[in-house]
Design a protein around this motif. Structure first.
Motif, PDB file in Angstrom:
ATOM      1  N   GLU B  86       5.139   3.407  15.455  1.00  0.00           N
ATOM      2  CA  GLU B  86       4.184   3.166  16.232  1.00  0.00           C
ATOM      3  C   GLU B  86       3.355   1.889  15.903  1.00  0.00           C
ATOM      4  OE1 GLU B  86       1.812   6.735  16.526  1.00  0.00           O
ATOM      5  OE2 GLU B  86       3.380   7.587  18.126  1.00  0.00           O
ATOM      6  N   ARG B  87       3.078   1.743  14.424  1.00  0.00           N
ATOM      7  CA  ARG B  87       2.047   0.783  14.105  1.00  0.00           C
ATOM      8  C   ARG B  87       2.416  -0.653  13.424  1.00  0.00           C
ATOM      9  NH1 ARG B  87      -1.296   3.614  10.282  1.00  0.00           N
ATOM     10  NH2 ARG B  87      -1.480   1.217   9.451  1.00  0.00           N
ATOM     11  N   ILE B  88       3.833  -0.299  12.636  1.00  0.00           N
ATOM     12  CA  ILE B  88       4.170  -1.311  11.917  1.00  0.00           C
ATOM     13  C   ILE B  88       5.524  -1.951  12.541  1.00  0.00           C
ATOM     14  CG2 ILE B  88       5.160  -2.031   9.654  1.00  0.00           C
ATOM     15  CD1 ILE B  88       2.290  -0.940   9.448  1.00  0.00           C
ATOM     16  N   LEU B  89       6.447  -1.297  12.645  1.00  0.00           N
ATOM     17  CA  LEU B  89       7.805  -1.973  13.179  1.00  0.00           C
ATOM     18  C   LEU B  89       7.498  -2.550  14.522  1.00  0.00           C
ATOM     19  CD1 LEU B  89      10.637   0.539  12.276  1.00  0.00           C
ATOM     20  CD2 LEU B  89       9.534  -1.246  11.078  1.00  0.00           C
ATOM     21  N   TRP B  90       8.050  -3.899  14.904  1.00  0.00           N
ATOM     22  CA  TRP B  90       7.820  -4.734  15.756  1.00  0.00           C
ATOM     23  C   TRP B  90       6.352  -5.344  16.054  1.00  0.00           C
ATOM     24  CZ3 TRP B  90      12.571  -6.073  16.195  1.00  0.00           C
ATOM     25  CH2 TRP B  90      13.633  -5.152  16.312  1.00  0.00           C
ATOM     26  N   ARG B  91       5.577  -4.633  15.679  1.00  0.00           N
ATOM     27  CA  ARG B  91       4.062  -5.050  16.039  1.00  0.00           C
ATOM     28  C   ARG B  91       3.690  -6.053  14.676  1.00  0.00           C
ATOM     29  NH1 ARG B  91       0.911  -3.036  19.797  1.00  0.00           N
ATOM     30  NH2 ARG B  91       1.648  -1.051  20.641  1.00  0.00           N
ATOM     31  N   GLN B 113      15.181  -5.652  29.582  1.00  0.00           N
ATOM     32  CA  GLN B 113      15.390  -5.382  28.266  1.00  0.00           C
ATOM     33  C   GLN B 113      14.218  -5.675  27.248  1.00  0.00           C
ATOM     34  OE1 GLN B 113      19.513  -5.695  26.948  1.00  0.00           O
ATOM     35  NE2 GLN B 113      20.074  -6.357  28.867  1.00  0.00           N
ATOM     36  N   ILE B 114      13.503  -6.726  27.625  1.00  0.00           N
ATOM     37  CA  ILE B 114      12.647  -7.333  26.918  1.00  0.00           C
ATOM     38  C   ILE B 114      11.348  -6.429  27.161  1.00  0.00           C
ATOM     39  CG2 ILE B 114      11.113  -9.100  26.234  1.00  0.00           C
ATOM     40  CD1 ILE B 114      13.175 -11.217  27.214  1.00  0.00           C
ATOM     41  N   ALA B 115      11.175  -5.932  28.317  1.00  0.00           N
ATOM     42  CA  ALA B 115       9.995  -5.202  28.622  1.00  0.00           C
ATOM     43  C   ALA B 115       9.985  -3.809  28.118  1.00  0.00           C
ATOM     44  CB  ALA B 115       9.990  -5.021  30.332  1.00  0.00           C
ATOM     45  N   GLU B 116      11.117  -3.176  27.885  1.00  0.00           N
ATOM     46  CA  GLU B 116      11.614  -1.981  27.283  1.00  0.00           C
ATOM     47  C   GLU B 116      10.748  -1.604  26.245  1.00  0.00           C
ATOM     48  OE1 GLU B 116      15.676  -1.082  26.868  1.00  0.00           O
ATOM     49  OE2 GLU B 116      15.177   0.693  27.833  1.00  0.00           O
ATOM     50  N   ALA B 117      10.889  -2.547  25.132  1.00  0.00           N
ATOM     51  CA  ALA B 117      10.022  -2.479  23.843  1.00  0.00           C
ATOM     52  C   ALA B 117       8.639  -2.263  24.201  1.00  0.00           C
ATOM     53  CB  ALA B 117      10.486  -3.806  22.939  1.00  0.00           C
ATOM     54  N   LEU B 118       8.113  -3.126  24.893  1.00  0.00           N
ATOM     55  CA  LEU B 118       6.672  -2.992  25.200  1.00  0.00           C
ATOM     56  C   LEU B 118       6.386  -1.705  25.739  1.00  0.00           C
ATOM     57  CD1 LEU B 118       6.394  -6.465  27.049  1.00  0.00           C
ATOM     58  CD2 LEU B 118       4.952  -5.644  25.002  1.00  0.00           C
ATOM     59  N   LEU B 119       7.041  -1.068  26.783  1.00  0.00           N
ATOM     60  CA  LEU B 119       6.649   0.089  27.371  1.00  0.00           C
ATOM     61  C   LEU B 119       6.922   1.242  26.345  1.00  0.00           C
ATOM     62  CD1 LEU B 119       8.964  -0.178  30.608  1.00  0.00           C
ATOM     63  CD2 LEU B 119       6.411  -0.244  30.505  1.00  0.00           C
ATOM     64  N   GLU B 120       7.766   1.239  25.455  1.00  0.00           N
ATOM     65  CA  GLU B 120       8.007   2.091  24.433  1.00  0.00           C
ATOM     66  C   GLU B 120       6.870   2.178  23.327  1.00  0.00           C
ATOM     67  OE1 GLU B 120       9.819   5.248  22.821  1.00  0.00           O
ATOM     68  OE2 GLU B 120      10.526   4.157  24.517  1.00  0.00           O
ATOM     69  N   HIS B 121       6.333   1.171  23.141  1.00  0.00           N
ATOM     70  CA  HIS B 121       5.088   0.847  22.035  1.00  0.00           C
ATOM     71  C   HIS B 121       3.888   1.126  22.991  1.00  0.00           C
ATOM     72  CE1 HIS B 121       6.956  -0.215  18.009  1.00  0.00           C
ATOM     73  NE2 HIS B 121       7.750  -0.426  19.088  1.00  0.00           N
ATOM     74  N   LYS B 127       5.109  -0.691  34.366  1.00  0.00           N
ATOM     75  CA  LYS B 127       6.310  -1.495  34.378  1.00  0.00           C
ATOM     76  C   LYS B 127       6.133  -3.061  34.908  1.00  0.00           C
ATOM     77  CE  LYS B 127      11.025  -1.208  35.584  1.00  0.00           C
ATOM     78  NZ  LYS B 127      12.174  -0.288  36.460  1.00  0.00           N
ATOM     79  N   LYS B 128       5.265  -3.041  35.818  1.00  0.00           N
ATOM     80  CA  LYS B 128       5.004  -4.537  36.403  1.00  0.00           C
ATOM     81  C   LYS B 128       4.449  -5.514  35.168  1.00  0.00           C
ATOM     82  CE  LYS B 128       3.573  -6.291  40.689  1.00  0.00           C
ATOM     83  NZ  LYS B 128       2.658  -5.954  41.922  1.00  0.00           N
ATOM     84  N   GLU B 129       3.273  -4.703  34.614  1.00  0.00           N
ATOM     85  CA  GLU B 129       2.545  -5.587  33.591  1.00  0.00           C
ATOM     86  C   GLU B 129       3.711  -6.022  32.420  1.00  0.00           C
ATOM     87  OE1 GLU B 129      -1.811  -3.590  33.459  1.00  0.00           O
ATOM     88  OE2 GLU B 129      -0.236  -2.469  32.798  1.00  0.00           O
ATOM     89  N   ALA B 130       4.408  -5.067  32.006  1.00  0.00           N
ATOM     90  CA  ALA B 130       5.497  -5.318  30.864  1.00  0.00           C
ATOM     91  C   ALA B 130       6.381  -6.463  31.363  1.00  0.00           C
ATOM     92  CB  ALA B 130       6.124  -4.034  30.794  1.00  0.00           C
ATOM     93  N   LEU B 131       6.713  -6.363  32.795  1.00  0.00           N
ATOM     94  CA  LEU B 131       7.813  -7.424  33.169  1.00  0.00           C
ATOM     95  C   LEU B 131       6.963  -8.845  32.844  1.00  0.00           C
ATOM     96  CD1 LEU B 131       9.565  -6.027  36.013  1.00  0.00           C
ATOM     97  CD2 LEU B 131      10.629  -6.985  33.735  1.00  0.00           C
ATOM     98  N   ALA B 132       5.801  -8.673  33.288  1.00  0.00           N
ATOM     99  CA  ALA B 132       4.888  -9.987  33.374  1.00  0.00           C
ATOM    100  C   ALA B 132       4.792 -10.691  31.873  1.00  0.00           C
ATOM    101  CB  ALA B 132       3.418  -9.717  33.718  1.00  0.00           C
ATOM    102  N   ILE B 133       4.552  -9.690  30.967  1.00  0.00           N
ATOM    103  CA  ILE B 133       4.453 -10.072  29.534  1.00  0.00           C
ATOM    104  C   ILE B 133       6.136 -10.763  29.185  1.00  0.00           C
ATOM    105  CG2 ILE B 133       4.061  -9.534  27.277  1.00  0.00           C
ATOM    106  CD1 ILE B 133       2.270  -7.277  28.324  1.00  0.00           C
ATOM    107  N   LEU B 169       9.810 -11.078  19.365  1.00  0.00           N
ATOM    108  CA  LEU B 169       8.330 -11.964  19.446  1.00  0.00           C
ATOM    109  C   LEU B 169       7.276 -11.228  20.329  1.00  0.00           C
ATOM    110  CD1 LEU B 169       8.993 -15.650  18.907  1.00  0.00           C
ATOM    111  CD2 LEU B 169       8.474 -14.138  17.004  1.00  0.00           C
ATOM    112  N   VAL B 170       7.847 -10.057  21.134  1.00  0.00           N
ATOM    113  CA  VAL B 170       7.085  -9.560  22.305  1.00  0.00           C
ATOM    114  C   VAL B 170       5.957  -8.986  21.827  1.00  0.00           C
ATOM    115  CG1 VAL B 170       8.296  -7.705  22.798  1.00  0.00           C
ATOM    116  CG2 VAL B 170       7.428  -8.984  24.616  1.00  0.00           C
ATOM    117  N   LEU B 171       5.949  -8.386  20.750  1.00  0.00           N
ATOM    118  CA  LEU B 171       4.747  -7.524  20.238  1.00  0.00           C
ATOM    119  C   LEU B 171       3.989  -8.185  19.367  1.00  0.00           C
ATOM    120  CD1 LEU B 171       6.447  -4.030  20.110  1.00  0.00           C
ATOM    121  CD2 LEU B 171       4.346  -4.497  21.562  1.00  0.00           C
ATOM    122  N   ASN B 172       4.042  -9.477  19.288  1.00  0.00           N
ATOM    123  CA  ASN B 172       3.357 -10.680  18.497  1.00  0.00           C
ATOM    124  C   ASN B 172       3.228 -10.148  16.828  1.00  0.00           C
ATOM    125  OD1 ASN B 172       2.239 -12.527  20.295  1.00  0.00           O
ATOM    126  ND2 ASN B 172       1.125 -10.862  21.275  1.00  0.00           N
TER     127      ASN B 172
END
Lengths: 326, 323
Positions: B86-91, B113-121, B127-133, B169-172
Motif C-alpha cells: 500500500e505504501r511503498i511499492l509503486w509509490r 492497463q495504466i489506470a489499473e495500477a492507480l485504481l488498485e492503489h 475510473k474516469k479520473e484514473a484514465l485521465a491520469i 511512473l504513474v504513482l510518482n
C-alpha cells in the motif's frame, strides 16, 4: 564474374504473399532488389534494424527460402532454382549458424548425435570416419577435452559452449560458405569476443566465406572485412568496414552509428542524436528513397525517384541522391 | 547528497533440487537522490534477483531472504506485505521489468492497463479520473493521448516500452528500478528510450537503479556503477573511475571485452565460465578465471575494501586501504 567471387546475388527479391479473401494478394517485400558479391574467404557483415530483411536475405542465400525474382550464382553455378540432388549438394556447401544457442538443438540428442546427424544424412557410411570427423570438428571449435563433451546433452553446456557446438555442426560437412545470423547476440560480453575470434580464425585458416548478419555494428569491426547496410529490403551502403564506419555516405548509416554508445561515462551528460520515426511497412514501401520519411536531408527528388546504387569511390557504394553529382 | 535508498547485507537464496542457489549473497550499497546507479554483470550474476529482492517480489522457492532495505529512513524489510504494497511499492519504489513490453495484456486498451495500477492503489479514485491520469502519464513519456485507446498489438516495440515506463511512473515514485529496459530494442529505438530516461530523470528528479549487462549502454545513464559477479559486489565506484581505471580484475577484463566503434583496441575475453552459485569456488569467486590469482584468493574471500577510489573486493588492493 571473377573467380574470386563465391556467391553472386543479382537483383534478388523475396516477396511474401499476404492472401486476402476475394482480392488480389498483397506482398510483403522483405527483400526487394539486392545485389552484391561475396568474395572467397571474406566476411561480409549485413547490418540493419529488425525487420529490414537481413535474415530473409541470409536464408535466401542458403536457399532455405525461395527467391521470388533475381539470381543466385554460387561458384559459377546458377543455384536460384536448384532442386533434388543438386540442392543437396548446395546444402553441403553452405551452412548456417543460428542466433539462439538455447533452442537450436534437439534436447534429447547428445553432442555426438547432434554432429553425427548431418553426416548420416549426407551419406558418410563408415562409422569410424564419422567419429573422426566429429572429433575433428570439436577440436576446431575447441570443445576440449573431447571425451568430456561428446556425451553431454545441450542443457549441460553453457551459452558459449552451445554456440561452439552450433559452429561445429556448421563445420562438420566442410562448407565453403556460412551464414551466421546474430551468432553472438545472446551471449555474455566476456564470451562474445571469444566466439568472434573463433569465427575469425576459421575464416582465415579454412578460407570459409561468412555472411555475418547482425544489428550490432560495434562487433562487425572485429570480424568482418566489408559491411552492407540494409534498410527496408534494400542495401543502402556497401563498403570496406573502416570506410563505412568513419566516412559513411548514407544518412541511415550515420543515424545507426550515431545511436550506438561507446563505453564512456561522459555519455550521461548529453543526449544522443536520434532520427525520428520508425522503420517502414514492408507491404507498402514509401515511393522514392525508402528512407526519405526519416531522413534529415530529404530533398524533392528523394520523395519521387528511387536512388540507384552508385560507386562513389572504389569499393564503396551508396544509394543516396546526396551522393550523385548532376 | 542525501541517500534515498540504503541496502545492507541483502541476501536472497533459492532452494532448488540441486541445492541452495546463492543468487544475492550479502550485498550492501546506497543510492543517492537524483542519481543513477548502474548494476552491471553477466547473466546469472544475480542482478535481476537483487531487483526482485528490493521489491520483495519473491518466487515460491525462496530459501533465505535477509537484510535491510532502507527507503527514506524507513526499513521496508520490516513492513508486512500489506503495508509494503500500500505504501511503498509503486509509490516510492517502482520497477520496469525485463521484457515487460511483451507482457502487456493483449485484450485491454493501453489506457486502462495504466489506470489499473492507480485504481488498485487508490480506492476513492473513479475510473474516469484514473484514465485521465493515465493519459497524462502517456504525455510524460512523449506518446500522444490517443494511444490510451489502442491495444498493445497496434504499437511498435519502442512505443510499448514507453507505455511500460509510463506505468512505472504513474504513482510518482522516487526510485525506479530499470531491469534491462532496452535490451530487446533496436539500436535507434534504444537511443530514443535512453534519451527519454535521461529527460525524465532531470524533470522529475528520479533516482534509477539501472540493471544491464551492457557496459556501453550503462555509461549512458550511470553516475555510479556496481559490478556484480557470482552474487556478490566485486567493485563499486563513480562511473568515471570504473570506466577509466577499473580496479577489480573482473571489471578490467569486462571493460576490455566491449567492442568500441569509435576507437581501436584489441578485445580480450575472459576464459572459463561464471561460477556455479550452488557450489561457488572457495575464496574469491573470480579466482579460477583471474590472471592475478594468489594463494590467499583460493582460500579466503576478500571483503569489500574501501580503496582509494570506490570499493573493491580483491586481495590485490589489501595494502591500498584508506580506512
Amino acid at each position: 564474374m571473377s573467380n574470386k567471387t563465391i556467391l553472386q546475388v543479382e537483383n534478388l527479391k523475396v516477396w511474401f504473399p499476404i492472401k486476402r479473401l476475394f482480392k488480389t494478394p498483397l506482398y510483403a517485400k522483405a527483400v526487394d532488389g539486392v545485389s552484391f558479391n561475396l568474395l572467397k574467404g571474406e566476411s561480409l557483415a549485413l547490418v540493419g534494424e529488425s525487420g529490414c530483411g537481413k535474415t530473409t536475405l541470409g536464408k535466401t542465400c542458403l536457399r532455405l527460402i525461395e527467391p521470388t525474382f533475381g539470381r543466385l550464382i554460387y561458384d559459377g553455378r546458377d543455384i536460384t532454382h536448384l532442386s533434388g540432388k543438386d540442392l543437396k549438394w548446395y546444402r553441403r556447401e553452405a551452412q548456417m549458424i543460428y542466433q539462439d544457442p538455447f533452442s537450436s538443438f534437439n534436447p534429447f540428442f547428445p553432442v555426438r548425435r547432434i554432429l553425427e546427424e548431418p553426416l548420416i544424412v549426407n551419406g558418410v557410411k563408415s562409422k569410424e570416419e564419422r567419429i573422426n570427423r566429429i572429433q575433428e570438428a570439436l577440436q576446431e571449435v575447441k570443445l576440449l577435452p573431447i571425451e568430456d563433451f561428446i556425451n553431454k546433452f545441450p542443457h549441460m553446456l553453457s551459452g558459449g559452449q552451445r554456440q561452439r557446438l552450433a559452429i561445429a555442426r556448421a563445420l562438420i560437412l566442410r562448407p565453403k560458405f556460412i551464414v551466421a545470423d546474430e551468432p553472438v547476440s545472446m551471449l555474455d560480453a566476456s564470451v562474445r569476443v571469444e566466439i568472434l575470434y573463433l569465427l575469425k580464425e576459421l575464416q582465415i585458416s579454412q578460407g570459409i566465406s561468412f555472411l555475418y548478419i547482425t544489428h550490432d555494428i560495434a562487433t562487425v569491426k572485429y570480424f568482418s572485412d566489408r559491411m552492407a547496410v540494409m534498410y527496408s529490403g534494400k542495401i543502402v551502403e556497401l563498403g570496406e568496414i573502416r570506410k563505412v564506419i568513419t566516412s559513411h555516405l548514407h544518412p541511415y548509416t550515420e543515424a545507426l552509428i550515431e545511436a550506438i554508445p561507446d563505453p564512456d561515462p561522459n555519455n550521461r551528460n548529453v543526449e544522443r542524436k536520434v532520427i525520428p520515426g520508425e522503420p517502414q511497412n514492408p507491404v507498402a514501401w514509401p515511393p522514392g528513397c525508402r528512407f526519405h520519411p526519416r531522413c534529415p536531408y530529404a530533398m524533392d527528388i528523394c520523395r519521387v525517384e528511387e536512388p540507384p546504387m552508385n560507386e562513389v569511390e572504389s569499393g564503396h557504394q551508396v544509394a543516396c541522391w546526396l551522393r550523385i553529382k548532376k | 547528497m542525501s541517500e534515498i535508498l540504503q541496502v545492507k547485507n541483502l541476501k536472497l537464496y533459492y532452494s532448488t533440487k540441486k541445492g541452495v542457489v546463492k543468487a544475492v549473497d550479502n550485498i550492501s550499497f546506497a543510492l543517492n537522490k537524483g542519481e543513477t546507479l548502474a548494476v552491471v554483470g553477466e547473466s546469472g550474476c544475480g542482478k535481476s534477483s537483487m531487483a526482485i529482492a528490493l521489491m520483495r517480489l519473491l518466487p515460491r522457492n525462496v530459501n533465505t531472504y535477509q537484510g535491510s532495505i532502507i527507503v527514506d529512513n524507513e526499513d521496508i524489510s520490516k513492513l508486512d506485505e500489506k503495508t509494503l504494497r500500500e505504501r511503498i511499492l509503486w509509490r516510492k519504489i517502482s520497477m520496469v521489468f525485463q521484457g515487460a513490453m511483451n507482457s502487456l495484456n493483449p485484450v485491454l486498451k493501453i489506457g486502462f492497463q495504466i489506470a489499473e495500477a492507480l485504481l488498485e492503489h487508490d480506492k476513492r479514485l473513479s475510473k474516469k479520473e484514473a484514465l485521465a491520469i493515465a493519459k497524462k502519464s502517456l504525455e510524460l513519456v512523449r506518446l500522444p493521448e490517443f494511444i490510451a485507446d489502442r491495444y498493445p498489438h497496434e504499437l511498435s516495440g519502442g512505443m510499448k516500452q514507453r507505455v511500460v515506463i509510463a506505468m512505472a511512473l504513474v504513482l510518482n515514485p522516487q526510485i525506479v528500478i530499470l531491469d534491462e529496459p532496452t535490451s530487446a530494442l533496436d539500436v535507434i529505438t534504444q537511443a530514443n528510450i535512453i534519451n527519454l530516461l535521461k529527460r525524465l530523470k532531470n524533470e522529475k528528479g528520479l533516482s534509477y537503479i539501472f540493471i544491464t549487462h551492457d557496459l556501453a549502454v550503462a555509461s549512458e545513464l550511470a553516475d555510479r556503477v556496481v559490478v556484480m559477479y557470482g552474487g556478490k559486489i566485486v567493485e563499486y565506484g563513480n562511473a568515471e573511475q570504473i570506466y577509466a581505471t577499473p580496479k577489480h580484475p573482473y571489471t578490467q577484463k569486462l571493460i576490455a571485452s566491449i567492442p568500441t566503434l569509435r576507437s581501436d583496441k584489441t578485445l580480450e575475453f575472459i576464459p572459463g565460465a561464471p561460477p556455479d552459485l550452488i557450489d561457488p569456488p572457495p575464496g574469491c569467486r573470480f579466482h579460477p578465471r583471474c590472471p592475478y590469482a594468489m594463494d590467499i584468493c583460493r582460500v579466503e574471500e576478500p571483503p569489500l575494501l574501501t580503496a582509494s577510489n570506490g570499493k573493491v573486493a580483491c586481495w590485490l588492493y589489501k595494502g591500498d586501504i584508506v580506512e
